[in-house]
Design an enzyme around this catalytic site. Structure first.
Site, mmCIF file in Angstrom:
data_model
loop_
_atom_site.group_PDB
_atom_site.id
_atom_site.type_symbol
_atom_site.label_atom_id
_atom_site.label_comp_id
_atom_site.label_asym_id
_atom_site.label_seq_id
_atom_site.Cartn_x
_atom_site.Cartn_y
_atom_site.Cartn_z
ATOM 1 N N HIS A 133 -55.628 -64.905 15.500
ATOM 2 C CA HIS A 133 -54.324 -64.449 16.003
ATOM 3 C C HIS A 133 -53.379 -65.575 16.445
ATOM 4 O O HIS A 133 -52.979 -65.658 17.605
ATOM 5 C CB HIS A 133 -54.490 -63.434 17.129
ATOM 6 C CG HIS A 133 -55.551 -63.753 18.147
ATOM 7 N ND1 HIS A 133 -55.664 -64.976 18.772
ATOM 8 C CD2 HIS A 133 -56.537 -62.969 18.651
ATOM 9 C CE1 HIS A 133 -56.668 -64.933 19.613
ATOM 10 N NE2 HIS A 133 -57.222 -63.746 19.562
ATOM 11 N N ASP A 159 -56.538 -57.534 14.837
ATOM 12 C CA ASP A 159 -57.025 -57.667 16.218
ATOM 13 C C ASP A 159 -57.023 -56.296 16.890
ATOM 14 O O ASP A 159 -56.643 -56.152 18.057
ATOM 15 C CB ASP A 159 -56.187 -58.673 17.011
ATOM 16 C CG ASP A 159 -56.835 -59.060 18.351
ATOM 17 O OD1 ASP A 159 -58.022 -58.725 18.555
ATOM 18 O OD2 ASP A 159 -56.151 -59.670 19.197
ATOM 19 N N ASN A 203 -67.576 -59.143 21.464
ATOM 20 C CA ASN A 203 -67.391 -58.998 22.906
ATOM 21 C C ASN A 203 -67.631 -57.557 23.342
ATOM 22 O O ASN A 203 -66.734 -56.826 23.747
ATOM 23 C CB ASN A 203 -66.006 -59.493 23.343
ATOM 24 C CG ASN A 203 -64.862 -58.808 22.624
ATOM 25 O OD1 ASN A 203 -65.008 -58.348 21.491
ATOM 26 N ND2 ASN A 203 -63.720 -58.724 23.284
#
Length: 429
Positions: free
Chosen positions: A232, A305, A94
């Site tokens: 996650h 993350d 992303n």
């Protein structure tokens, strides 16, 4: 160059090894593992009282390059990884532009060779531009080295596109990594929906939004007979759904983060934006379920993350702050403090989730200690006491929910291909 790591507690999850011994490194590879390796001509690292593990692997990192280098780039992110004891990391797509073509994958791979200090693996986008409408160049990206495919950063609403993507990636044996939250339920929520959100007057993201999305994504993977990885995981219901799917033989793996394993929504009473993350920090019953999931193998990996933001982005009112924070440099200390020193997980269990587990999911030749393998090794002092100071981070992201906290346990040495790249907190390259 020869290195001899002498007298450390060697934990090698791939072979259920937990012994005190030596590791000899020659020409970037592991030459011997044993109780008394030859030391002639070798630089000696005295590891007595320390833990010697496979180089740690983080399969979920946001390096922000290309396009968002004010937050992070390959140079700063890989140095943060080295400082945190990680020898291999995988970056999410992303970015701007998104990592959705073989050209971008190849370009980042080349950049990593010149700018990076640890091994960087690339995760390609599932859809073009991460827009959820049309499949990206999945086959070409995998041929160029992408280790997984994902539209992480948000949930892919199109059931049809995910089904098609799973069928396609399944042919390559690569997993699709999903951010599983139903946006129809979670959209515009700022924290876990529960008693604390009610008291604070903040709109919540209910746990059922994660449960529903995880169930849907797993059902599609089961139908396509393709591997899927749930990123996650944060809810009790999701853990149980994954557990049942594994019992049915579905090709599903999953990860939990250090913050979801050690923090609860109670922390948000301070309105500190460092605690804002998606999926959100949940209540204690969800944290307990995640730990149980790690112990029984429902959850295969611990991943950070790592999602750094520019300082001014997080320095705003809570509802306007972006979700995410830097996690690479605190991960080991947080997990050891919150899970090992409290007796919730054993050291071999933790090391497995930080090395062999994620490497196996991504099909990497890392996360193991064996003769002939690349000498990617992390040396940890489980008793080392230190306080988190974000200003000293190598990452550009200077926000952490663990700021000023006292932790116990820290990587002291990171070795990549036989070269010491971090020692006593200082990255040497």
């Amino acid at each position: 160059m020869k290195l001899l790591i002498k007298g450390g507690r060697i934990i090698n999850p791939a072979e259920n090894m937990d012994v005190v011994g030596d590791i000899l490194i020659e020409n970037g590879k592991i030459a011997a593992i044993g109780s008394s390796c030859p030391a002639a001509g070798a630089e000696i690292i005295d590891a007595a009282g320390l833990v010697v593990t496979p180089g740690l692997v983080d399969m979920h990192v946001h390096l922000r390059e290309p396009g968002l280098e004010a937050k992070e780039d390959i140079a700063s992110g890989t140095r943060a990884a080295a400082a945190g004891g990680f020898t291999t990391i995988a970056c999410m797509p992303n970015t701007r532009p998104a990592i959705d073509s073989s050209i971008v994958v190849a370009g980042l791979t080349q950049r990593a060779k010149t700018e990076g200090v640890v091994k960087l693996k690339i995760i390609g986008a599932l859809s073009k531009g991460l827009e959820g409408r049309e499949l990206a160049e999945i086959g070409d990206m995998i041929e160029s080295g992408a280790v997984a495919i994902s539209d992480d950063g948000g949930h892919l609403d199109s059931t049809r596109l995910l089904k098609t993507g799973l069928e396609y990636t399944g042919m390559f044996g690569r997993p699709v990594i999903t951010h599983s939250e139903d946006e129809g339920l979670a959209n515009e929520g700022f924290m876990h929906e529960g008693a604390v959100s009610a008291v604070l007057g903040l709109k919540g993201r209910p746990a059922v939004a994660e449960d529903i999305a995880v169930a849907r994504d797993i059902m599609l993977a089961e139908y396509a007979n393709a591997p899927i990885h749930i990123a996650h995981v944060s809810s009790k219901g999701a853990v149980e759904i994954i557990r049942q799917a594994k019992q049915r033989g579905v090709k599903v793996t999953a990860e939990a983060t250090p913050h979801h394993l050690t923090l609860t929504d109670e922390e948000l009473r301070t309105f500190n934006t460092a605690f804002k993350v998606n999926p959100p920090l949940r209540s204690a019953e969800h944290v307990a379920a995640l730990i149980d999931g790690l112990k029984d193998g429902t959850l295969d990996a611990i991943a950070t993350d790592h999602a750094p933001h520019a300082f001014e982005e997080k320095d705003v009112e809570f509802r306007y702050a972006p979700s995410g924070f830097a996690g690479l440099e605190t991960a080991v200390g947080v997990v050891l403090t919150g899970l090992y020193h409290t007796g919730k997980l054993t050291l071999p269990e933790i090391i497995a989730k930080l090395s062999y587990g994620p490497a196996k999911i991504l099909g990497l030749d890392s996360g193991v200690l064996k003769v002939g393998a690349p000498a990617d090794i992390t040396i940890i002092d489980t008793e080392y006491k230190w306080a988190v100071d974000c200003i000293k981070f190598y990452t550009r992201g200077k926000h952490s929910p663990f700021e000023s906290r006292n932790l116990k346990g820290k990587p002291l040495i990171t070795i990549v291909n036989g070269s010491i790249i971090m020692q006593n907190g200082e990255v040497l390259k």
